[in-house]
Design a protein around this motif. Structure first.
Motif, PDB file in Angstrom:
ATOM      1  N   GLY A  19       0.788  -1.227   0.000  1.00 44.74           N
ATOM      2  CA  GLY A  19       0.000   0.000   0.000  1.00 44.74           C
ATOM      3  C   GLY A  19       0.819   1.276   0.000  1.00 44.74           C
ATOM      4  O   GLY A  19       0.280   2.352  -0.233  1.00 44.74           O
ATOM      5  N   THR A  20       2.108   1.154   0.266  1.00 44.98           N
ATOM      6  CA  THR A  20       2.982   2.332   0.311  1.00 44.98           C
ATOM      7  C   THR A  20       2.916   3.069  -1.014  1.00 44.98           C
ATOM      8  O   THR A  20       2.902   2.432  -2.057  1.00 44.98           O
ATOM      9  CB  THR A  20       4.430   1.883   0.611  1.00 44.98           C
ATOM     10  N   PRO A  21       2.794   4.368  -1.029  1.00 45.44           N
ATOM     11  CA  PRO A  21       3.074   5.311   0.054  1.00 45.44           C
ATOM     12  C   PRO A  21       1.855   5.681   0.896  1.00 45.44           C
ATOM     13  O   PRO A  21       1.952   6.523   1.780  1.00 45.44           O
ATOM     14  CB  PRO A  21       3.593   6.541  -0.688  1.00 45.44           C
ATOM     15  N   GLU A  22       0.710   5.050   0.642  1.00 48.90           N
ATOM     16  CA  GLU A  22      -0.488   5.381   1.408  1.00 48.90           C
ATOM     17  C   GLU A  22      -0.608   4.485   2.633  1.00 48.90           C
ATOM     18  O   GLU A  22      -0.078   3.376   2.661  1.00 48.90           O
ATOM     19  CB  GLU A  22      -1.731   5.238   0.531  1.00 48.90           C
ATOM     20  N   GLU A  23      -1.324   4.976   3.646  1.00 51.04           N
ATOM     21  CA  GLU A  23      -1.607   4.178   4.829  1.00 51.04           C
ATOM     22  C   GLU A  23      -2.682   3.152   4.482  1.00 51.04           C
ATOM     23  O   GLU A  23      -3.602   3.432   3.720  1.00 51.04           O
ATOM     24  CB  GLU A  23      -2.095   5.064   5.978  1.00 51.04           C
ATOM     25  N   ILE A  24      -2.534   1.964   5.044  1.00 49.11           N
ATOM     26  CA  ILE A  24      -3.569   0.930   4.916  1.00 49.11           C
ATOM     27  C   ILE A  24      -4.282   0.846   6.260  1.00 49.11           C
ATOM     28  O   ILE A  24      -3.774   1.314   7.283  1.00 49.11           O
ATOM     29  CB  ILE A  24      -2.977  -0.434   4.489  1.00 49.11           C
ATOM     30  N   ARG A  54      -1.970   9.469   2.443  1.00 49.68           N
ATOM     31  CA  ARG A  54      -0.533   9.325   2.724  1.00 49.68           C
ATOM     32  C   ARG A  54      -0.203   9.651   4.174  1.00 49.68           C
ATOM     33  O   ARG A  54       0.830   9.222   4.675  1.00 49.68           O
ATOM     34  CB  ARG A  54       0.290  10.221   1.801  1.00 49.68           C
ATOM     35  N   THR A  55      -1.077  10.410   4.834  1.00 47.98           N
ATOM     36  CA  THR A  55      -0.776  10.837   6.204  1.00 47.98           C
ATOM     37  C   THR A  55      -1.871  10.518   7.214  1.00 47.98           C
ATOM     38  O   THR A  55      -1.710  10.793   8.391  1.00 47.98           O
ATOM     39  CB  THR A  55      -0.504  12.353   6.258  1.00 47.98           C
ATOM     40  N   ARG A  56      -2.992   9.944   6.783  1.00 46.91           N
ATOM     41  CA  ARG A  56      -4.031   9.538   7.725  1.00 46.91           C
ATOM     42  C   ARG A  56      -4.871   8.425   7.117  1.00 46.91           C
ATOM     43  O   ARG A  56      -4.777   8.145   5.938  1.00 46.91           O
ATOM     44  CB  ARG A  56      -4.912  10.684   8.191  1.00 46.91           C
ATOM     45  N   TYR A  57      -5.670   7.831   7.974  1.00 47.90           N
ATOM     46  CA  TYR A  57      -6.562   6.783   7.483  1.00 47.90           C
ATOM     47  C   TYR A  57      -7.977   7.039   7.968  1.00 47.90           C
ATOM     48  O   TYR A  57      -8.195   7.685   8.986  1.00 47.90           O
ATOM     49  CB  TYR A  57      -6.086   5.394   7.931  1.00 47.90           C
ATOM     50  N   GLU A  58      -8.903   6.531   7.196  1.00 48.73           N
ATOM     51  CA  GLU A  58     -10.314   6.609   7.558  1.00 48.73           C
ATOM     52  C   GLU A  58     -11.025   5.446   6.889  1.00 48.73           C
ATOM     53  O   GLU A  58     -10.836   5.200   5.696  1.00 48.73           O
ATOM     54  CB  GLU A  58     -10.909   7.938   7.085  1.00 48.73           C
ATOM     55  N   ILE A  59     -11.821   4.729   7.666  1.00 46.86           N
ATOM     56  CA  ILE A  59     -12.628   3.641   7.124  1.00 46.86           C
ATOM     57  C   ILE A  59     -14.012   4.211   6.839  1.00 46.86           C
ATOM     58  O   ILE A  59     -14.624   4.847   7.709  1.00 46.86           O
ATOM     59  CB  ILE A  59     -12.723   2.461   8.107  1.00 46.86           C
ATOM     60  N   GLU A  60     -14.491   3.996   5.640  1.00 47.56           N
ATOM     61  CA  GLU A  60     -15.808   4.489   5.247  1.00 47.56           C
ATOM     62  C   GLU A  60     -16.846   3.874   6.198  1.00 47.56           C
ATOM     63  O   GLU A  60     -16.827   2.665   6.451  1.00 47.56           O
ATOM     64  CB  GLU A  60     -16.067   4.096   3.783  1.00 47.56           C
ATOM     65  N   PRO A  61     -17.734   4.696   6.777  1.00 48.21           N
ATOM     66  CA  PRO A  61     -18.667   4.207   7.802  1.00 48.21           C
ATOM     67  C   PRO A  61     -19.507   3.001   7.385  1.00 48.21           C
ATOM     68  O   PRO A  61     -19.702   2.085   8.184  1.00 48.21           O
ATOM     69  CB  PRO A  61     -19.551   5.423   8.093  1.00 48.21           C
TER      70      PRO A  61
END
Length: 144
Positions: A19-24, A54-61
């Motif tokens: 997944g790099t460069p994004e956060e998984i 690239r600097t945070r994560y969020e799971i779709e509700p």
């Protein structure tokens, strides 16, 4: 303490590398104990829908709710969550602390630079880092 099977640890590490460069990110299921030993039995990958992945994560509700339904159907509890920090830090960031919402759940963080897999429990109230006492506490991570 959180017990993480070696196969699940390796699957999360591999996903973080790919997944790099994004956060998984994803959800951990299994046996949950708020004060003692939680045991991971499964991991549920989720898409990172953050505005800046690239600097945070969020799971779709809606996806998060679907994962929670799958956990319930399997008789598992929500043990916690995981995400990666492709370029560090190897601990929760200020953003992680500001966005943590699940008291006493584990937050497993995979850092690729430096390579590390650690776990922290989100604690609310009492003595702590900010005025409300909300904070992350490092917990022992046992790979089994």
């Amino acid at each position: 303490m959180i017990v993480l099977p070696a196969g699940i640890r390796e699957a999360i590490l591999e996903r973080a590398r790919e997944g790099t460069p994004e956060e998984i990110c994803g959800v951990l299921g299994g046996a949950y104990d708020p004060d003692g030993r939680s045991r991971v039995a499964s991991q549920y990958p989720a898409a990172n829908v953050a505005e800046n992945p690239r600097t945070r994560y969020e799971i779709e509700p809606e996806q998060q709710l679907a994962i929670f339904d799958r956990l319930e159907d399997r008789g598992e509890a929500i043990v916690g969550f995981y995400h990666s920090h492709p370029r560090g830090p190897d601990r929760p960031s200020e953003t992680d602390a500001a966005r943590a919402t699940w008291p006493d759940r584990s937050y497993v963080i995979v850092s690729l630079e430096p390579l590390d897999v650690g776990s922290w429990r989100w604690r609310t109230g009492g003595d702590g880092a900010d005025a409300s006492g909300d904070r992350f506490e490092r917990e022992e991570l046992v790979v089994a």
